[in-house]
Design a protein around this motif. Sequence first.
Motif, PDB file in Angstrom:
ATOM      1  N   ALA A  76      34.042  -6.680   2.370  1.00 26.25           N
ATOM      2  CA  ALA A  76      34.992  -7.348   3.318  1.00 26.25           C
ATOM      3  C   ALA A  76      34.848  -6.647   4.470  1.00 26.25           C
ATOM      4  O   ALA A  76      34.485  -5.532   4.742  1.00 26.25           O
ATOM      5  CB  ALA A  76      36.460  -7.049   2.788  1.00 26.25           C
ATOM      6  N   PRO A  77      34.657  -7.603   5.830  1.00 23.76           N
ATOM      7  CA  PRO A  77      34.556  -6.991   7.090  1.00 23.76           C
ATOM      8  C   PRO A  77      35.581  -5.968   7.267  1.00 23.76           C
ATOM      9  O   PRO A  77      37.012  -5.873   6.816  1.00 23.76           O
ATOM     10  CB  PRO A  77      34.873  -8.396   7.895  1.00 23.76           C
ATOM     11  N   LEU A  79      23.636  -4.542  -1.109  1.00 24.46           N
ATOM     12  CA  LEU A  79      22.557  -4.730  -0.024  1.00 24.46           C
ATOM     13  C   LEU A  79      23.237  -5.477   1.140  1.00 24.46           C
ATOM     14  O   LEU A  79      23.071  -5.116   2.294  1.00 24.46           O
ATOM     15  CB  LEU A  79      21.816  -5.834  -0.724  1.00 24.46           C
ATOM     16  N   ALA A  80      24.281  -6.417   0.664  1.00 21.32           N
ATOM     17  CA  ALA A  80      25.399  -6.895   1.687  1.00 21.32           C
ATOM     18  C   ALA A  80      25.903  -5.704   2.599  1.00 21.32           C
ATOM     19  O   ALA A  80      25.972  -5.862   3.865  1.00 21.32           O
ATOM     20  CB  ALA A  80      26.467  -7.930   1.287  1.00 21.32           C
ATOM     21  N   ASN A 103      24.585  -5.954   6.355  1.00 20.47           N
ATOM     22  CA  ASN A 103      25.699  -6.521   7.328  1.00 20.47           C
ATOM     23  C   ASN A 103      26.459  -5.583   7.930  1.00 20.47           C
ATOM     24  O   ASN A 103      27.418  -5.842   9.019  1.00 20.47           O
ATOM     25  CB  ASN A 103      26.430  -7.570   6.640  1.00 20.47           C
ATOM     26  N   GLY A 104      26.317  -4.278   7.781  1.00 27.51           N
ATOM     27  CA  GLY A 104      27.350  -3.288   8.386  1.00 27.51           C
ATOM     28  C   GLY A 104      28.608  -3.355   7.941  1.00 27.51           C
ATOM     29  O   GLY A 104      29.490  -2.824   8.519  1.00 27.51           O
ATOM     30  N   THR A 105      28.997  -3.889   6.800  1.00 25.85           N
ATOM     31  CA  THR A 105      30.402  -4.005   6.176  1.00 25.85           C
ATOM     32  C   THR A 105      30.691  -2.659   5.385  1.00 25.85           C
ATOM     33  O   THR A 105      29.760  -1.922   5.105  1.00 25.85           O
ATOM     34  CB  THR A 105      30.522  -5.406   5.438  1.00 25.85           C
ATOM     35  N   THR A 106      32.166  -2.632   5.238  1.00 31.04           N
ATOM     36  CA  THR A 106      32.632  -1.444   4.440  1.00 31.04           C
ATOM     37  C   THR A 106      32.283  -1.378   3.041  1.00 31.04           C
ATOM     38  O   THR A 106      32.273  -2.598   2.214  1.00 31.04           O
ATOM     39  CB  THR A 106      34.134  -1.303   4.746  1.00 31.04           C
ATOM     40  N   SER A 107      31.443  -0.447   2.512  1.00 23.21           N
ATOM     41  CA  SER A 107      31.144  -0.499   1.013  1.00 23.21           C
ATOM     42  C   SER A 107      32.367  -0.177   0.415  1.00 23.21           C
ATOM     43  O   SER A 107      33.498   0.348   0.686  1.00 23.21           O
ATOM     44  CB  SER A 107      30.087   1.116   0.814  1.00 23.21           C
TER      45      SER A 107
END
Length: 957
Positions: free
Chosen positions: A888-889, A870-871, A875-879
């Motif tokens: 992690a960004p 979900l994050a 948040n558009g972060t890397t899966s």
Amino acid sequence: MPPIIDRIDSPERKLPSRQRKWLIIIAAVVVIFIIARIVLSYWLDLLWFSSLGYSEIFWRTRVMEAEVFTVFAVATFVILFVALKAIQRSQQANLPRAREIMLQGGRTLNISIDPVLRVAIWIVSLLTAFLSGASMLSDWPTFALLLHAPRTTTVTDPIFAKPLSFFLFTLPALQTIVDWLMTLAVIIGISAIVVTAIAASARAMNKDTRFKSPPLWRPLSLALAFFLLVLAANTWLDRFQALLDHHTIFDGANYTDAHITLPGLLFVCVALVLGAILAALNAARSASGRGLLLSVAPAALTYVALLAVGSYVSSFIVKPNELDRETPFIAHNIELTRSAFGLDRFLQREFPAETTVAATDPADNQATLDNIRLWDWHALQDTLRQVQEIRTYYDFPDIDIDRYSFNTDRPGGATREVMLAARELNVNKLPESSRNWINEKLIYTHGYGVTMNPVNGFTPEGLPTLYLSNMPVQSTVPGLTVTRPEIYFGQLTDTDVYVKTKQKEFDYPQGQNNTLTSYEGTGGIVIGGLMRRILLAFQLDDLGKLPFSDDVTPDSRLLMRRNIRERVAALAPFLTFDHDPYIVVGDDGRLSWVIDAYTTTDSYPDSTHYSLNHSADEDSQTVNSMRNSVKVVVDAYNGTTTFYVFDTADPILNAWRNIFPALFHDASQMPADLRRHVRYPEDLFKLQSEVYGLYHMTNPEVFFNREDLWTVATESASDENGQQTSVPIQPNFVLMKLPGEATDEFVEILPFTPSNRNNLIGWIAGRCDGANYGTSIVYDFPKTRLVDGPQQIEARIDQNAQLSGQLTLWNQQGSHVRRGSLLVIPSGKALLYAEPIYLQAQQSPMPELRIVVLALQDRLAYGPTFASALASLYNGTTSSLTAAEPSAPQQSPSQAAAPSTAANLAPAGTDSNALIAQASRDFDDYQRLTAQGKLSEAGQKLDDLKKTLDQLNARHR
């Protein structure tokens, strides 16, 4: 003059008197045995109904059966006796009757058949009357409904303007009576043929012309007249059956029926009545074969003309202009089919199906996100069988989804969507050495407790987070308790047992010992004294054990019909029951089963017929109307069974309430703690969805062309051979806030796609809570753009390089990937897709959650937990597939290179060799742990292997 032989006696072999005596005794014993079994069967049923407080139901049913049997038996006897006597008298002069008949050789035979015919008429009439009355016993509901049907109905058919009650109650009764009369007509016809054949033979043998014999065709004329009258009545009823016929495009009356067939059948009726009159006149006068043919001719010619005209109109008038001709009749079918299945009560709204993350509105849909069902019920069932069955003779036959309110501060509020499973005892799983009468009838009598877990709760090992578990039942939620965990009545309780005996019952295992108990409930039939015990044993086929058991006392009780589906069907065989009963934990801690019951019919005028498939082991039922009018509650401990009425406008149910007023209770009398757990019935929802896929098209032209046909969305699944196949998505219960609504509620949802397409076109929500219970809302998607369906989302998952690579790796070396059902969940103004992926060792049937995949229309995210996925999505972060780097960004090149700087300063060859060796050890450990079924540890080793390989890749860049 030749000698006259008054009688020719054939030699008879008479049985000795002793043999005849034994034959009579044996026959009497057989008859007494059969009668005794029948009487004892009724007596045991009476005891069982009385134990539930429904003796009135038993007696009312028996009285109606007796009335039906008596009426039809007497009527059959009277009609047959009179008809056969009339046939005999019509040929009295032709039949051999104390007259000389010339034989070969010049001898004569003096013979009379009158005594034989008199006996035959009595035997045939009595036997047929008994069989007819017995065969009509099963039709007692038809006549009971006719006599007790409500007379006020608002629906009328568009062709005959008959009220709905005529088709539901009157027409079936009339058709049953006509079928009965047709059977009598056939028997009378056969009798007439036999008598005529005997008379013709006697007449051929008699050369004496001094007597003027009556015509041979008279009995056949009488039988034909009766047959034609019955056929005329049947033809008149067939006019109404036209409204129930199936056609290629729709069901009900069509243009040809309304303008040709129905008026034409009236002419056929008149022709049949005319033929009956001609046949009667033929019998009254000098009957002849020509008269018989003349009797049949009007109806035959009229019917042939009707077929010819109907075929011409259908082929040359309707077919070239089919849409124009059939439009009003399609409109009738649409209107009445929607009414029959309750689609006219569906609300319709637009759903924008936006694609942005913001459109999901997580702040206002927190309950939806907190209750996304990540536990596939098949996977949960397999897991519970490993961690909660405790002993091999326990089983979890089903998983139920419900909502419960807890007095705890949990994310998403006090109401949570949970999954429950009843731990039932399956005596078939007892060790073979333990399969004896005492164990099966006195000791192993009941299941124990339930498990409850949130739909998205997982332990660090990938197992379910349990609110209720173990034996004795343990609760991790304050206020949630099970005070009466014993399950004497359930889905696997298929055997009769004796309780309140001297023998203690097995309650639940506890370490090396077993906890024992005794039944304290009020359910069951009291065993009573010795004679009553013997009679019970005789009827239960338990004569070898029950009468001689010292453990069974007069105060002991017999618990029978403990399978809840068998139980409710025995009390109300006229209702259709849902295939999926579900268990409820009451506020008082007692366990109860809730079963949805339906009234169904295949006689709703101008409504399309559909097949209602209950389950794989049951035959399908064809219906063209279905209403969920009743909820049945069965206490899992006492077996108390209560029927609550939820649809007071149902005419069929109202008729049954008039017949059995003591059986039904108003919905307002259902306890509040049970009322909070009623659900939109699953079988009805699936059938309504199937019907709605076609009948959401209310424009006859669109309907005719099937321009906007919908089907339930499909998803990929593995068949028995492990091959991928497409299967319809099953209804999904969701705790969510419906678009446009202010509060969270429990709903049953199902998405749709256009026919032969994979993109979504809409979804239906069946509401379960409060005043909205039983209503449905259809959300239509924009038709100006495509919305991805489940198949397209699964294709995106398969095309993701990291996911597909990981799944391929897991499918090797002693384990396999198990993909849960893809969920399509409306959130805000967008659709959220969720699919759990489990890892399961080949040697262990216990799956563990490894990946959660979430998706929007144009975004895909995944992670080892729902929170990480979900994050990544929001948040558009890397899966990531590892817990160490869940979200992690995205790092810059300098940041990404920083961790490997120290490693690059060391000698490359030495460190690379060490890393290769470490990778080899990690891989070996992964294979070993996977083969042992230690999936959590294997997953950690797989993460270590990935990190080692990442370091190797960094060194060789």
